[in-house]
Scaffold this active site. Structure first.
Site, PDB file in Angstrom:
ATOM      1  N   HIS A  29     -29.883 -10.770  24.728  1.00 16.90           N
ATOM      2  CA  HIS A  29     -28.822 -10.708  25.723  1.00 16.90           C
ATOM      3  C   HIS A  29     -28.276 -12.077  26.124  1.00 16.90           C
ATOM      4  O   HIS A  29     -27.345 -12.155  26.909  1.00 16.90           O
ATOM      5  CB  HIS A  29     -29.327  -9.962  26.975  1.00 16.90           C
ATOM      6  CG  HIS A  29     -29.417  -8.479  26.773  1.00 16.90           C
ATOM      7  ND1 HIS A  29     -30.176  -7.920  25.777  1.00 16.90           N
ATOM      8  CD2 HIS A  29     -28.811  -7.440  27.421  1.00 16.90           C
ATOM      9  CE1 HIS A  29     -30.053  -6.596  25.823  1.00 16.90           C
ATOM     10  NE2 HIS A  29     -29.235  -6.284  26.796  1.00 16.90           N
ATOM     11  N   GLU A  44     -17.961  -0.967  24.280  1.00 19.47           N
ATOM     12  CA  GLU A  44     -17.263  -2.242  24.409  1.00 19.47           C
ATOM     13  C   GLU A  44     -16.050  -2.327  23.483  1.00 19.47           C
ATOM     14  O   GLU A  44     -14.988  -2.820  23.872  1.00 19.47           O
ATOM     15  CB  GLU A  44     -18.221  -3.405  24.104  1.00 19.47           C
ATOM     16  CG  GLU A  44     -19.397  -3.535  25.056  1.00 19.47           C
ATOM     17  CD  GLU A  44     -20.562  -2.622  24.688  1.00 19.47           C
ATOM     18  OE1 GLU A  44     -20.493  -1.941  23.634  1.00 19.47           O
ATOM     19  OE2 GLU A  44     -21.544  -2.591  25.445  1.00 19.47           O
ATOM     20  N   HIS A  64      -4.033   4.028  -3.524  1.00 18.85           N
ATOM     21  CA  HIS A  64      -4.172   3.413  -2.202  1.00 18.85           C
ATOM     22  C   HIS A  64      -3.332   2.154  -2.046  1.00 18.85           C
ATOM     23  O   HIS A  64      -2.611   1.991  -1.072  1.00 18.85           O
ATOM     24  CB  HIS A  64      -5.643   3.130  -1.925  1.00 18.85           C
ATOM     25  CG  HIS A  64      -5.905   2.520  -0.579  1.00 18.85           C
ATOM     26  ND1 HIS A  64      -5.854   1.158  -0.348  1.00 18.85           N
ATOM     27  CD2 HIS A  64      -6.194   3.096   0.611  1.00 18.85           C
ATOM     28  CE1 HIS A  64      -6.113   0.926   0.929  1.00 18.85           C
ATOM     29  NE2 HIS A  64      -6.328   2.072   1.531  1.00 18.85           N
ATOM     30  N   HIS A  92       0.848  -1.192   0.000  1.00 22.84           N
ATOM     31  CA  HIS A  92       0.000   0.000   0.000  1.00 22.84           C
ATOM     32  C   HIS A  92       0.888   1.248   0.000  1.00 22.84           C
ATOM     33  O   HIS A  92       1.205   1.781   1.053  1.00 22.84           O
ATOM     34  CB  HIS A  92      -0.888   0.016   1.240  1.00 22.84           C
ATOM     35  CG  HIS A  92      -1.907  -1.080   1.290  1.00 22.84           C
ATOM     36  ND1 HIS A  92      -1.589  -2.381   1.603  1.00 22.84           N
ATOM     37  CD2 HIS A  92      -3.253  -1.064   1.071  1.00 22.84           C
ATOM     38  CE1 HIS A  92      -2.698  -3.115   1.572  1.00 22.84           C
ATOM     39  NE2 HIS A  92      -3.714  -2.352   1.260  1.00 22.84           N
TER      40      HIS A  92
END
Lengths: 656, 656
Positions: B462, B399, B250, B14
């Site tokens: 959950h 998280e 890129h 890259h």
């Protein structure tokens, strides 16, 4: 008081947010949203998402008062009980009228962006100057937890980029999270943050005494034809209770004397639990009658549309009936052994570009890897503010939001078939949203390329190892790892057919070795099948089981072993979940119990393969992280060569 | 030109970002950062993180020029080759001098916040008015991809909340991502966004011609003693090449004539590939000699510190040597069968609060579930701006950043032992960071409570099902699911001992049934062991294998079966990974091949259990999503009762 009664009765639940947002919830259902509880699936209804899903009681109570059949007083009394229609977080598959399943924070925000995207897209495609058949809004309530989650940021950034102005986000700014005041971990100027993303931002300082300000905020939202609107409403969590304004109100029941004083405050002390004043039902009915009227008007409008725009109406009706026109699957390309070989991502590209011609609902994109994933739909435009009709969605590098938004698109339930593409490794970034696709029956198609160490140079940070295993363990999720062109077509056929279950299609970056003679698009529906076998009426000496790019290794190795007189069967296990659902006889036919010499060959974690190879078989997998290197070098390092598969097979065959 | 030569030589890589940021990279390594390549692990070095990890060539080239032994010209010539020290993304375990492993976008930003947190924490604990032994800065380069990822937002929010002013973020604003100009998917005012979070924001408009402005920005960063600094540098991706300023730069190689014109532009056409002008090495050496001098000064300072603050110095040295004082493990509590039973999260709380007394490096927190996870360290303060010495970190509902920050804390390599807590289900939100803990040898301890359908009312959103399976498949990650107090203590012992591997400790919300007689903290290190057996010298008729809260079910069921004269063995498989590493003989001892009647009992996905129960055994697991309900009702629905385990065992025993 219904909220309080339900929590006390259940001895469980989250009353804090529901109490704090009760005014807002009532106002939305009574004065703002257009919906018809007698027909919760009416296409042109406003969509509502409770991203702070733990506050489900707010929604259950509003739905009850509004007359949704799915939430009776009896249901409120069964809050959080096994089998009830009022589980601890809202589930669209359990309770009619719930649009999406929420609870994991931030997911609902992304879902809401997806719902608003679906509306914008369909409106751009189908509305006519004289007839707007697609015209509804999306409302979402988010809490402090949602405000902190990364997925919310990603989704909010996209909503503003796309200028989804019919999306209204209501932020319940109650200054508390589970662990205490929000100041423990939050110092942002959140309004400035949303403004920086491109949102119309409004703050309502005193929500409880000032519905006019909230109404003004909504009028501002309606008037903005460029920006989505972020309304920050300052509320008191656990309002009226003694825990009011503190994190203690977040979840759990109230002391009995607290309930008593709450009842006194609202002149409720003489009433039984779960009492509702009839006037409240009557008030709500004004809005729902209005919704019913709007639905009737919409159907008249649709008749007009059908008469005047029959072609568009026909397509629209295909969408509303699920998006699958008759014989759509015949569009899928076929490959023969003499066709030039490609990577399976290349075969996928060909499938997608056929599908887009026949499936009016196919829409999707990549998290900034469209060219690598090969998912750009030729002949379609980008979905952008100036071209909402476009079917190529540019998600940027936002995998988590991509998946959450895709769930919203699918659960708009208007026949749109969303796909979401990235590298398989980045399924990790969107794992919870993929899970929610499965839980909420959202038929999202996850196109995951660069599916093994075979991606080569990018190295172990980009080489999936355990991802297939983790995804295969998700209930209801179909994971396909096709080996060649025909299996790729078969995977798409199954993924699109299963509109109520999500699919992952794992595809190679590198060219596969061949289009195999024995593969078949049709057989993919069985999940596993025999590719080749020279055993005749005997049983094979050994079975080689492969998936994806390694199936060719199995086939080549089988050829070498057969030359040495061995009876060898090669099995493709392209989709475990579908294979597991086959009748026992079929599974026994493909993998006869009496053939204990079995080898699985897959360049990924061995987790789960024991099930298919048994204790006497050998799992050829990858038990460590990959390595940066040219693909063939990497494959060789980890033992994925014809020679090594053959060597392992011979060693197994020599054992007794 | 080294960047170009390396990419051309590798035919991979890259180059775009590395070229665009070459000025900045050189400036940092030549003029700004304090480090000593002759001792890359010097404690008080500045930390550098390349969050845009695909630009690794920038770092490799800078490290080469600065004289790091790990990056010779030969290494640059082996870019992306198998076994090289220059893999496709930076890996701290492969290349000395690389602090953290990056590539998955946004992770490095969170790592950098963790590194800065570690510095702030240690400085607050150990620095004295007359002696700053902890005083270094953290630099991070992030790209457009990082800017879009949710984890970056979460981490950036926390960095500002904590006022980690010694953190400098350099945003490579090159207006391009893989798919094209950033405008395809990004319309934010990113500076305003970081400002809203609480950052000092500075823009350098013309990076390539104006290092003075960049230097001014750094001076502003150094001068700010409250806010972290966000420096937006506008660059040209793929600078000097014909692809300059476009997404084509890129990744991938250049056309040969493009290389030629680049060489001409910089008067390089007569030079061989990989040529370095000696002056460049000499220039760099000015900075690295300075670094060497600083290190020497630091050691003198540390001598002074030892003399004047012997107690603190002793603790500091324990930290620098890994953080484990002798006999630390004796602090762990023990339980006997007569002790009151608790949830395993309760046992965990007791372990943590003993460990914090003896482990000077233990630090961590929860993503807003400290009370539910039971991880608050009593007697310690919160880590906040006013109390950086605090060891309770309040992550908010973030998280993913929590895990990424924990990796940074661990890889500060100063003896800090980070733990990160949330519900097991939300391991999904941080899956990629957990994986990177394992890949980069970061010994983070993930404390994951509410580890099954046993959490009850909160329902399927959950209730983890497939999470254990997915985590067990991660290479190098140790997953513990302890059954009672002693196994919980054992799990902590292993987790803390293994400083180079992360651990997940899965803990129940609900009380377990007993402290079992046969469990043992010591045996946890073997991963699996026999809990009870009435077979004497015979082999058992059946083996029941359990983990966590279901081990008691196995034990109770065994008692019932034994009453009926059966020989029954109960095995705890508390950590698969450790069990798998045991010698064959030991594994055969615990699970003898000749005993084919085996049942595994775990309230989660059955994925992977076949390995232990074999094709003739039965896996009692959960193959669908859970359900909202009281825990005992939920357990019953899915068959997790003593009666049902006994019933299944009897049916297996009756088969031949």
């Amino acid at each position: 008081m219904l909220i309080v009664d339900a929590v006390q009765n259940a001895q469980a639940g989250h009353p804090g947010m529901a109490l704090g947002m009760a005014d807002i919830g009532y106002y939305l259902y009574r004065h703002v949203m257009r919906y018809n509880p007698r027909d919760p699936k009416w296409f042109n209804r406003d969509r509502f998402v409770l991203s702070a899903g733990h506050g489900c009681l707010l929604q259950y109570v509003c739905h009850h008062l509004a007359g949704f059949e799915s939430v009776q007083l009896e249901d409120l009394k069964r809050l959080c009980k096994l089998g009830s229609r009022t589980p601890g977080h809202p589930e669209n598959t359990v309770t009619d009228g719930i649009e999406v399943t929420t609870g994991p924070l931030g997911q609902g925000v992304a879902n809401a962006v997806g719902l608003a995207l679906a509306e914008a897209h369909l409106a751009a495609r189908f509305n006519k100057p004289d007839c707007d058949i697609v015209d509804h809004r999306t409302y979402c309530i988010m809490g402090d937890g949602c405000a902190m989650e990364g997925i919310t940021h990603e989704a909010a950034s996209l909503a503003a980029h796309w200028k989804l102005h019919k999306l209204t986000m209501i932020y319940d700014d109650n200054h508390n999270t589970i662990d205490g005041p929000i100041s423990l971990a939050f110092s942002e100027d959140i309004s400035a943050r949303f403004k920086a993303l491109g949102w119309n931002t409004i703050t309502v300082d005193n929500t409880h005494d000032d519905m006019d300000s909230f109404n003004d905020a909504l009028l501002s939202a309606f008037g903005d034809t460029e920006k989505p609107t972020f309304i920050r409403v300052k509320t008191l969590i656990g309002r009226l209770s003694r825990k009011e304004g503190t994190s203690k109100a977040h979840h759990g029941t109230f002391e009995e004397d607290d309930v008593k004083q709450m009842r006194q405050k609202v002149n409720w002390d003489s009433r039984e639990p779960f009492h509702v004043i009839p006037m409240v039902y009557r008030e709500m009915q004004i809005q729902t009658d209005h919704g019913e009227k709007l639905e009737k008007e919409w159907f008249s409008k649709f008749d007009y549309f059908k008469t005047n725009y029959p072609e568009e109406a026909a397509e629209f009706e295909v969408l509303l009936s699920g998006g699958l026109p008759p014989n759509w699957e015949t569009c899928l390309p076929e490959w023969s052994v003499t066709d030039p070989v490609d990577a399976t991502r290349g075969y996928s590209e060909k499938c997608l570009n056929q599908l887009v011609k026949v499936l009016p609902g196919l829409i999707g994109g990549s998290a900034d890897l469209a060219s690598s994933n090969k998912v750009y739909l030729q002949g379609s435009q980008d979905f952008q503010h100036s071209s909402f009709y476009g079917r190529n969605i540019r998600y940027g590098v936002r995998e988590h939001a991509m998946a959450g938004i895709s769930n919203g698109i699918a659960l708009h339930r208007s026949g749109l078939i969303p796909f979401a593409a990235t590298f398989l490794i980045f399924s990790d970034y969107m794992k919870n949203s993929i899970r929610l696709s499965a839980l909420s029956h959202a038929g999202v198609i996850y196109i995951m390329t660069h599916d093994s160490i075979g991606l080569g140079e990018d190295g172990p940070t980009h080489q999936p190892i355990e991802q297939l295993a983790g995804l295969r363990a998700v209930p209801r999720l179909l994971v396909f790892r096709p080996a060649d062109g025909n299996e790729t077509a078969g995977a798409y056929r199954e993924a699109i057919t299963n509109r109520d279950a999500p699919s992952v299609i794992a595809l190679s970056r590198q060219k596969v070795a061949a289009n195999l003679e024995g593969t078949s698009a049709n057989e993919v529906e069985k999940g596993g099948y025999i590719i080749s076998d020279n055993s005749g009426k005997s049983l094979p000496d050994i079975i080689l089981i492969g998936t994806g790019s390694e199936l060719c290794l199995c086939e080549e190795s089988a050829k070498m072993l057969r030359k040495e007189g061995r009876r060898v069967r090669v099995v493709s296990l392209v989709c475990w979940q579908l294979f597991n659902r086959q009748p026992k006889e079929y599974k026994e036919h493909v993998l006869p119990s009496s053939v204990s010499k079995r080898i699985s060959v897959e360049a990924g974690s061995s987790m789960g393969w024991s099930e298919y190879v048994g204790r006497e078989g050998i799992v050829m997998g990858v038990e460590e992280f990959g390595a940066s290197g040219a693909y063939l070098d990497t494959f060789k390092k980890f033992g994925f060569t014809e020679e090594n598969v053959t060597r392992v097979a011979k060693s197994l065959l020599s054992q007794y």
